[in-house]
Design a protein around this motif. Structure first.
Motif, PDB file in Angstrom:
ATOM      1  N   ASP A   1     -25.232  40.586  53.279  1.00  0.00           N
ATOM      2  CA  ASP A   1     -26.680  40.763  53.186  1.00  0.00           C
ATOM      3  C   ASP A   1     -27.416  39.424  53.160  1.00  0.00           C
ATOM      4  N   VAL A   2     -26.861  38.449  52.511  1.00  0.00           N
ATOM      5  CA  VAL A   2     -27.496  37.124  52.518  1.00  0.00           C
ATOM      6  C   VAL A   2     -27.459  36.542  53.922  1.00  0.00           C
ATOM      7  N   ARG A   3     -26.320  36.702  54.615  1.00  0.00           N
ATOM      8  CA  ARG A   3     -26.240  36.217  56.005  1.00  0.00           C
ATOM      9  C   ARG A   3     -27.237  36.940  56.898  1.00  0.00           C
ATOM     10  N   ALA A   4     -27.405  38.245  56.692  1.00  0.00           N
ATOM     11  CA  ALA A   4     -28.376  39.010  57.487  1.00  0.00           C
ATOM     12  C   ALA A   4     -29.796  38.536  57.208  1.00  0.00           C
ATOM     13  N   ALA A   5     -30.108  38.282  55.950  1.00  0.00           N
ATOM     14  CA  ALA A   5     -31.450  37.805  55.609  1.00  0.00           C
ATOM     15  C   ALA A   5     -31.717  36.445  56.242  1.00  0.00           C
ATOM     16  N   VAL A   6     -30.731  35.548  56.205  1.00  0.00           N
ATOM     17  CA  VAL A   6     -30.898  34.231  56.827  1.00  0.00           C
ATOM     18  C   VAL A   6     -31.058  34.377  58.334  1.00  0.00           C
ATOM     19  N   PHE A   7     -30.239  35.213  58.951  1.00  0.00           N
ATOM     20  CA  PHE A   7     -30.329  35.417  60.394  1.00  0.00           C
ATOM     21  C   PHE A   7     -31.705  35.945  60.792  1.00  0.00           C
ATOM     22  N   TRP A   8     -32.160  37.021  60.136  1.00  0.00           N
ATOM     23  CA  TRP A   8     -33.435  37.622  60.509  1.00  0.00           C
ATOM     24  C   TRP A   8     -34.605  36.698  60.209  1.00  0.00           C
ATOM     25  N   SER A   9     -34.493  35.879  59.172  1.00  0.00           N
ATOM     26  CA  SER A   9     -35.592  34.949  58.902  1.00  0.00           C
ATOM     27  C   SER A   9     -35.650  33.847  59.953  1.00  0.00           C
ATOM     28  N   ARG A  10     -34.499  33.458  60.516  1.00  0.00           N
ATOM     29  CA  ARG A  10     -34.488  32.430  61.572  1.00  0.00           C
ATOM     30  C   ARG A  10     -34.955  32.994  62.906  1.00  0.00           C
ATOM     31  N   VAL A  11     -34.683  34.269  63.168  1.00  0.00           N
ATOM     32  CA  VAL A  11     -35.116  34.888  64.417  1.00  0.00           C
ATOM     33  C   VAL A  11     -36.635  34.939  64.466  1.00  0.00           C
ATOM     34  N   GLY A  12     -37.224  35.246  63.333  1.00  0.00           N
ATOM     35  CA  GLY A  12     -38.687  35.275  63.254  1.00  0.00           C
ATOM     36  C   GLY A  12     -39.275  36.528  63.867  1.00  0.00           C
ATOM     37  N   GLY A  13     -40.561  36.459  64.123  1.00  0.00           N
ATOM     38  CA  GLY A  13     -41.245  37.606  64.705  1.00  0.00           C
ATOM     39  C   GLY A  13     -41.553  38.665  63.660  1.00  0.00           C
ATOM     40  N   PRO A  14     -41.826  39.868  64.117  1.00  0.00           N
ATOM     41  CA  PRO A  14     -42.193  40.946  63.190  1.00  0.00           C
ATOM     42  C   PRO A  14     -40.968  41.600  62.559  1.00  0.00           C
ATOM     43  N   LEU A  15     -40.136  40.807  61.932  1.00  0.00           N
ATOM     44  CA  LEU A  15     -38.909  41.324  61.332  1.00  0.00           C
ATOM     45  C   LEU A  15     -38.943  41.226  59.815  1.00  0.00           C
ATOM     46  N   GLY A  16     -40.111  41.416  59.249  1.00  0.00           N
ATOM     47  CA  GLY A  16     -40.238  41.325  57.799  1.00  0.00           C
ATOM     48  C   GLY A  16     -39.479  42.411  57.069  1.00  0.00           C
ATOM     49  N   VAL A  17     -39.432  43.618  57.645  1.00  0.00           N
ATOM     50  CA  VAL A  17     -38.748  44.736  56.980  1.00  0.00           C
ATOM     51  C   VAL A  17     -37.241  44.500  56.886  1.00  0.00           C
ATOM     52  N   PRO A  18     -36.542  44.099  57.983  1.00  0.00           N
ATOM     53  CA  PRO A  18     -35.096  43.858  57.841  1.00  0.00           C
ATOM     54  C   PRO A  18     -34.768  42.743  56.846  1.00  0.00           C
ATOM     55  N   VAL A  19     -35.578  41.692  56.833  1.00  0.00           N
ATOM     56  CA  VAL A  19     -35.329  40.605  55.891  1.00  0.00           C
ATOM     57  C   VAL A  19     -35.540  41.086  54.466  1.00  0.00           C
ATOM     58  N   THR A  20     -36.588  41.861  54.247  1.00  0.00           N
ATOM     59  CA  THR A  20     -36.879  42.365  52.913  1.00  0.00           C
ATOM     60  C   THR A  20     -35.783  43.312  52.434  1.00  0.00           C
ATOM     61  N   VAL A  21     -35.327  44.187  53.315  1.00  0.00           N
ATOM     62  CA  VAL A  21     -34.271  45.137  52.932  1.00  0.00           C
ATOM     63  C   VAL A  21     -32.974  44.391  52.630  1.00  0.00           C
ATOM     64  N   ALA A  22     -32.609  43.440  53.468  1.00  0.00           N
ATOM     65  CA  ALA A  22     -31.377  42.684  53.242  1.00  0.00           C
ATOM     66  C   ALA A  22     -31.454  41.887  51.945  1.00  0.00           C
ATOM     67  N   ALA A  23     -32.593  41.290  51.681  1.00  0.00           N
ATOM     68  CA  ALA A  23     -32.750  40.524  50.439  1.00  0.00           C
ATOM     69  C   ALA A  23     -32.721  41.451  49.229  1.00  0.00           C
ATOM     70  N   ALA A  24     -33.350  42.608  49.318  1.00  0.00           N
ATOM     71  CA  ALA A  24     -33.361  43.550  48.199  1.00  0.00           C
ATOM     72  C   ALA A  24     -31.949  44.077  47.911  1.00  0.00           C
ATOM     73  N   VAL A  25     -31.193  44.380  48.957  1.00  0.00           N
ATOM     74  CA  VAL A  25     -29.825  44.857  48.760  1.00  0.00           C
ATOM     75  C   VAL A  25     -28.965  43.743  48.165  1.00  0.00           C
ATOM     76  N   ALA A  26     -29.177  42.510  48.598  1.00  0.00           N
ATOM     77  CA  ALA A  26     -28.418  41.385  48.053  1.00  0.00           C
ATOM     78  C   ALA A  26     -28.724  41.187  46.571  1.00  0.00           C
ATOM     79  N   VAL A  27     -29.988  41.277  46.203  1.00  0.00           N
ATOM     80  CA  VAL A  27     -30.354  41.122  44.789  1.00  0.00           C
ATOM     81  C   VAL A  27     -29.767  42.260  43.960  1.00  0.00           C
ATOM     82  N   LEU A  28     -29.840  43.483  44.470  1.00  0.00           N
ATOM     83  CA  LEU A  28     -29.269  44.626  43.762  1.00  0.00           C
ATOM     84  C   LEU A  28     -27.754  44.480  43.606  1.00  0.00           C
ATOM     85  N   ALA A  29     -27.076  44.045  44.658  1.00  0.00           N
ATOM     86  CA  ALA A  29     -25.630  43.844  44.587  1.00  0.00           C
ATOM     87  C   ALA A  29     -25.276  42.772  43.566  1.00  0.00           C
TER      88      ALA A  29
END
Length: 77
Positions: free
Chosen positions: A27-55
């Protein structure tokens, strides 16, 4: 049907902790990847970060609970 108090067996605890750690890393790798891709990908980054924090919270709370129950048994003597 009461719950058994005490520690979870090691053969069950270790794989669960490893699985949760793998989910955390992915999940941390996914959040880093989606944040580097940019664009309107706020939801995937937020979900990946939330799952990482919960884990991370689940892993630390369970590890703390297992560690606190690992002390010597009190026989009441």
């Amino acid at each position: 049907m009461g719950r058994r108090s005490g520690r979870r067996p090691v053969w069950l605890t270790v794989p669960l902790h490893v699985l949760l750690a793998v989910v955390l890393v992915l999940d941390v790798r996914a959040a880093v990847f989606w944040s580097r891709v940019g664009g309107p990908l706020g939801v995937p980054v937020t979900v990946a970060a939330a799952v990482a924090v919960l884990a991370l919270l689940l892993l630390t709370s369970d590890a703390r609970r297992q560690w606190s129950r690992s002390g010597p048994a009190d026989d009441g003597l």
